[in-house]
Design a protein around this motif. Structure first.
Motif, short mmCIF file in Angstrom:
data_model
loop_
_atom_site.label_atom_id
_atom_site.label_comp_id
_atom_site.label_asym_id
_atom_site.label_seq_id
_atom_site.Cartn_x
_atom_site.Cartn_y
_atom_site.Cartn_z
N SER A 790 56.39 -28.84 -69.74
CA SER A 790 56.86 -29.37 -71.02
C SER A 790 56.28 -30.76 -71.21
N CYS A 817 50.98 -32.32 -75.12
CA CYS A 817 50.39 -31.04 -75.46
C CYS A 817 49.29 -31.32 -76.47
N SER A 845 54.69 -28.49 -82.53
CA SER A 845 55.73 -29.48 -82.78
C SER A 845 56.17 -30.18 -81.50
N GLN A 846 56.06 -29.51 -80.35
CA GLN A 846 56.48 -30.12 -79.07
C GLN A 846 55.25 -30.67 -78.35
N ASN A 1123 51.84 -22.27 -79.79
CA ASN A 1123 52.74 -22.73 -78.74
C ASN A 1123 51.93 -23.33 -77.61
#
Length: 1127
Positions: A790, A817, A845-846, A1123
């Motif tokens: 993450s 990311c 978005s992350q 993703n």
């Protein structure tokens, strides 16, 4: 210095008004010469990168030459006045038909071979290619030559000539790539050839040092090929190899003889050190001896050492592998902070390196290593450097051949360059004592240290000139060099000097520049004037330059371009190349100097010579006695000559020891620790119960053979390992960066300044809930790898503990990311002097910690935030540009939008006849074009100027848009009257829309009608059991919203606050909205009433699937949000 056999003939082209250029090939070595009758303009030097590399010594441009002072040497020559002049046996051969050719390459096999090959070429500097060539071959040492153009092909244009270093009979010719790509191979010293076509263009070749059939070829497009049959068949090894950074295996060190070391770019775009076998070099067969990426052009494989460079945090770090052991970081003095580093020599199990430190520009410091090449100590500061013709760095350091430990260096002191000499590999240096008399015998007044002898130390890369300094392994102690006497090195008032005792004393032999060659194993010297006028004499000396005899070698004066001495040093033949006139053919003069030797030497013709250093007989821990020919004995040594060195070890004295790493020599000649060095830190590699060598601050000079004496006092002492608590714990990433990508390996390096590496427990907490523990440092030497799943900022903590204490280190790592796209969400129209909410939506978005740079209008400085939204007030009416740049690690993306800024405006939502949806590809370009079409249709139907109309089509289905009615640009000051005018414009537009007068033809047969959005029934959805409840909820929601729209429109004049844009400032909205406030008497439904930002983005990306009403304007993408997953 490069030890390999890289046989690419590097031609350093000098551009002249007119010149003859001669390229001489000596065992695969390229060379260059310019006609002495021409002058050369000063070249401009290109810049060179700061990279670890092999030192290339190229002769720098010479300065002005001294004007001739007359020939005093002729007065000492054995001249026969009134008699026939002494003449050397010679023959001259003209390369007829090659007068226009301006380059040549010559190969002379030597070793009793009578074959000489010459390739002459016409190189067109305007075209940058060879347009003509001729190949000549001699089988009688150059007496006669045969032209071989018909044997290689009359139309074949040759560019280079190569010779196998292990079998001189094997010749390879390369055709010019501008015409064809092919090679011609000969196995009989160039008598016959076979031609082979290539599907690539060769830039350089590297022959195997042992296997005569094995060759590496580097192509113009940076691919590396290999051949095991001398070029008949080739196999691709790698497609992205760095130029000149590939090496053959070294016998006794590499396990496989066909192993190749190379520096190449891998698929990830980084440069790595790779090895593979020439027939097994697929991606799966390659190995990486160094796990991390390295700097470009930094790999050096030389003798027992491999060097690489890795830059991290703005600092260059150097690593070395000794005898193929694991890489260790090179240890220079802590605050040397190198900008550049060159490997000069790796002879005798030791590394000489030139390092340019942070405060140096035109000088380098000379460092010398221990045997493993890890720990370096300072040998000499501020050594002169210059740039060669190709921008390469030239270090003024010269190693005397035949005697180990003697070096000459030019050092800069107070802006003056002075020549120094050392007899113990750099421990002690001193100036050169000038001769007592000049060439005429007149006394020279020159007292140290104010005056001394200074020498030019540029080596000759080519065999056709002697260079500014030369010495031979077969003639120990004999040095010949160009230089001057005075307070500093000069390029003007120069002469030629000689030393017969290893540099202790010097004599001047010529007042002008001469090329001097060693003949007959160094027993005789031959000299030729370095001049631009034609000559026909050369000078020979049998007494180490004390007297010279003049001989003529040609009846017609010759413009000498170069000379080549028999590489075997046995046939006593020299070949002189030149021209009788500026436009004549090449003239090859074969000079046979056997006649100057009266007989073979016998034992009475020899004497002994004792090597010394200013009277001190011990040099490098030995007393050495050499045998050499007596001065004046005019006899030839022959091939069985041996210098017969007799040596015996000396008792170790202080001069046999240098300061160890971390120690510095003070004025009292003692080695004491530097202020930054802790001697106890070297014991961290040993554990309690073990022993280690504790340095006394001294180490014996490598290759020094002294015994006893001070050896016991200065040698390192074996001591028990002291127990120490961990101290100075550090965490680093291998690339020195504090940012890594999610899903990729992050490699951590743990360093400890003090402590017991073998008995200290290590724990590393990655900050994401995962931690690892190790019993000692052994498993973590190559780094600890971890993959973050993450994005975010993670606190990485290292904890070291043993029985005596503990230490902790922390590193804050940003895991990101990679961002793929940014969409700038802005209103189409904004009110002047009112806050406007602007949002950047990033895919994915992350993405972790992002930095946003906001640019408004023509501003030169951005606003920087860590938030994805910003509020801004536009003070100028008209079209305003907004740009956002988003930084994530090393990635930077941006998006730009325009906002129309006015005092007031009105807007209305539009819808279209259903047939438009079928033709809607839902891409930004289509929406922009449809908006322009609607704008033209409205202007055409109503007669309203198009600058008062703005139409923005929303993404998604059904197709919808927003109509903005803007005030006339010239009526801003008349606010009230212009508002009334705007109301009239609105009425006109609404009437036209309500009467279905606004329509356009999308394509033949497809008419689209534009409507004002009013109360309409929602489209029916599937009424099956699985969807009945959701369909009912959707229907009720849409009906409710439609009813609200109808009421607002119907009673718009009775609810003035709902449509007064200029008087209401809304709360911050993160989605793309059509406007920021409302003006009187115009119906408006803001987009914030429909959805939130995440829903907006979902709708934009999934409109085709969901069928929902999307309300984001000017989206740049409709693909699914990517993703960021672990790799």
């Amino acid at each position: 210095m490069e030890k390999g056999t890289n046989c690419f003939p590097t031609c350093h082209t000098v551009f002249l008004a007119w010149t003859w250029l001669l390229l001489l090939s000596w065992c695969c070595t390229g060379a260059e010469i310019t006609c002495r009758s021409c002058s050369s303009p000063s070249p401009s030097w290109p810049s060179s990168s700061s990279r670890l590399r092999q030192e290339q010594r190229q002769p720098p441009p010479r300065g002005g030459r001294a004007q001739p002072r007359g020939p005093p040497e002729e007065g000492r020559a054995a001249r026969l006045r009134g008699a026939e002049e002494p003449r050397l046996g010679s023959t001259t051969f003209a390369l007829t038909g090659d007068a226009a050719h301006n380059q040549a390459m010559v190969h002379w096999s030597g070793h009793n071979s009578s074959v000489i090959l010459i390739l002459t070429k016409l190189y067109d500097f305007n075209l940058g290619s060879v347009t003509e060539s001729s190949l000549w071959r001699s089988t009688d040492y150059g007496t006669t030559y045969e032209k071989l153009n018909d044997k290689v092909g009359l139309k074949t244009v040759l560019s280079y000539l190569y010779v196998s270093p292990t079998n001189k009979r094997k010749i390879m010719l390369l055709s010019d790539p501008e015409i064809e790509s092919s090679i011609l191979i000969s196995s009989d010293e160039g008598a016959t050839y076979q031609k082979y076509r290539l599907n690539f263009y060769i830039q350089s070749l590297l022959f195997h040092p042992k296997q005569e059939e094995w060759i590496l070829a580097y192509s113009l497009d940076q691919k590396l090929y290999s051949s095991m049959d001398f070029g008949r068949k080739w196999q691709l090894m790698h497609e992205r190899v760095t130029p000149n950074r590939f090496y053959w295996s070294v016998a006794g060190l590499d396990k496989e003889p066909d192993l190749v070391h190379m520096e190449a770019r891998t698929a990830d775009g980084h440069t790595h050190y790779l090895t593979c076998r020439i027939q097994e070099c697929s991606e799966t067969k390659r190995s990486g001896p160094f796990s991390r990426s390295i700097d470009v052009s930094s790999l050096v494989v030389q003798d027992e050492y491999i060097f690489i460079q890795v830059t991290a945090g703005g600092r260059a770090n150097y690593y070395v592998s000794y005898r193929r052991e694991p890489f260790a970081q090179i240890k220079l003095p802590k605050y040397s902070l190198p900008k550049d580093m060159h490997i000069i020599s790796t002879d005798e199990n030791q590394v000489f390196a030139a390092v340019q430190e942070w405060n140096q520009n035109d000088t380098y410091n000379l460092y010398i290593s221990d045997t493993r090449g890890v720990y370096f100590t300072l040998a000499l500061e501020n050594v002169k450097s210059s740039r060669g013709l190709e921008g390469n760095i030239i270090i003024d350091l010269y190693e005397v051949a035949g005697i180990k430990g003697i070096f000459l260096a030019n050092r800069k002191i107070d802006d003056q360059i002075k020549t120094f000499i050392t007899y113990n590999k750099g421990r002690d240096w001193r100036l050169l004592q000038a001769p007592d008399t000049d060439v005429r015998g007149d006394p020279i007044v020159c007292q140290l240290p104010f005056c001394s002898l200074h020498l030019h130390l540029q080596l000759s890369e080519n065999p056709y000139t002697s260079g500014s300094i030369s010495s031979k392994e077969t003639a120990p102690g004999l040095l010949v060099a160009t230089g001057n006497i005075g307070s500093e090195l000069s390029y003007t008032d120069v002469g030629v000097f000689i030393s017969a005792d290893g540099g202790n004393s010097w004599r001047q032999i010529f007042e002008e520049e001469y090329n001097v060659w060693f003949l007959d194993w160094g027993g005789a010297l031959v000299a030729m004037k370095h001049t631009s006028v034609p000559i026909r004499h050369m000078w020979v000396s049998f007494d180490e330059g004390r007297s010279w005899s003049r001989y003529s070698f040609t009846s017609t004066p010759l413009f000498v371009d170069g000379s080549l001495v028999d590489p075997g040093i046995e046939t006593q033949i020299m070949t002189v190349f030149g021209h009788f006139s500026l436009r004549s053919e090449w003239q090859l003069v074969k000079v046979d100097y056997k006649s100057v030797f009266s007989r073979r030497c016998n034992k009475d013709d020899y004497q002994t010579w004792h090597l010394h250093n200013q009277g001190e007989p011990c040099v490098m821990g030995e007393r050495k006695i050499y045998k050499k020919r007596k001065p004046g004995a005019q006899c030839s040594l022959g091939r069985d000559y041996s210098k017969t060195v007799v040596s015996e070890p000396c008792v170790c004295g202080q001069g046999d020891f240098e300061c160890d790493y971390g120690y510095e020599r003070h004025s009292n000649n003692q080695c004491v620790p530097a202020f930054w060095f802790s001697p106890s830190s070297l014991s961290k590699d040993c554990s309690i119960g073990q022993s280690y060598l504790n340095s006394t601050g001294y180490r014996r000079i490598v290759s020094n053979n002294c015994t006893d004496g001070l050896q016991e006092k200065y040698m390192a002492k074996m001591e028990k390992c002291p127990g120490k608590a961990p101290r100075g714990l550090h965490i680093l990433t291998t690339d020195g960066k504090l940012v890594t990508e999610q899903g990729h390996n992050a490699t951590f390096i743990i360093l400890m300044e003090e402590g017991d590496l073998q008995r200290t427990n290590i724990q590393l907490d990655f900050g994401d809930g995962i931690a690892v523990s190790y019993a000692n440092f052994s498993p973590v030497e190559d780094g600890i790898r971890h993959v973050y799943k993450s994005a975010g900022i993670f606190q990485v903590t290292a904890y070291a503990e043993n029985s005596l204490g503990s230490d902790t280190a922390v590193l804050l790592l940003h895991v990101v990311c990679p961002v793929e796209h940014v969409h700038l969400s802005v209103p189409f129209v904004a009110i002047r002097n009112k806050d406007v909410n602007i949002t950047a939506v990033v895919w994915p978005s992350q993405a972790g910690t992002l930095t946003y740079f906001w640019w408004f209008g023509n501003s030169t400085k951005p606003l920087i935030t860590l938030e994805s939204s910003i509020s801004y007030i536009f003070a100028v009416e008209g079209m305003n540009t907004v740009t956002v740049q988003v930084a994530a690690g090393s990635t930077l993306i941006q998006d730009t939008k325009e906002i129309a800024v006015h005092e007031y405006f009105q807007s209305q939502l539009l819808s279209f006849s259903p047939n438009l949806d079928y033709h809607n590809p839902d891409i930004p370009e289509w929406r922009q074009d449809i908006g322009k079409v609607i704008k033209r249709a409205l202007a055409q139907v109503t007669g309203i100027p198009d600058e008062q109309i703005l139409v923005a089509v929303f993404p998604g289905l059904p197709t919808s848009a927003e109509l903005f009615i803007l005030p006339h640009k010239n009526t801003t000051e008349r606010r009230k009257s212009s508002e009334a005018d705007l109301e009239q414009v609105v009425e006109i537009l609404f009437n036209a829309l309500n009467q279905n007068l606004v329509q356009f033809e999308l394509k033949p047969g497809v008419e689209v009608i534009v409507y004002v959005t009013q109360l309409t029934l929602a489209p029916l959805v599937d009424s099956s059991t699985g969807h009945s409840s959701s369909a009912m909820l959707m229907l009720l929601s849409v009906v409710f919203v439609g009813l609200a729209v109808f009421l607002v429109y119907k009673f718009k004049r009775k609810i003035p606050w709902i449509n007064i844009y200029a008087q209401v400032q809304h709360d911050k909205e993160q989605e793309m909205i059509g406007s920021v406030s409302q003006s009187e008497n115009a119906p408006k439904i803001t987009l914030s009433e429909f959805t939130d930002p995440e829903e907006l983005m979902d709708k934009e990306l999934d409109t085709r699937v969901m069928g929902s009403i999307s309300t984001i304007a000017n989206s740049e993408s409709t693909k699914e949000i990517p993703n960021c997953t672990s790799v």
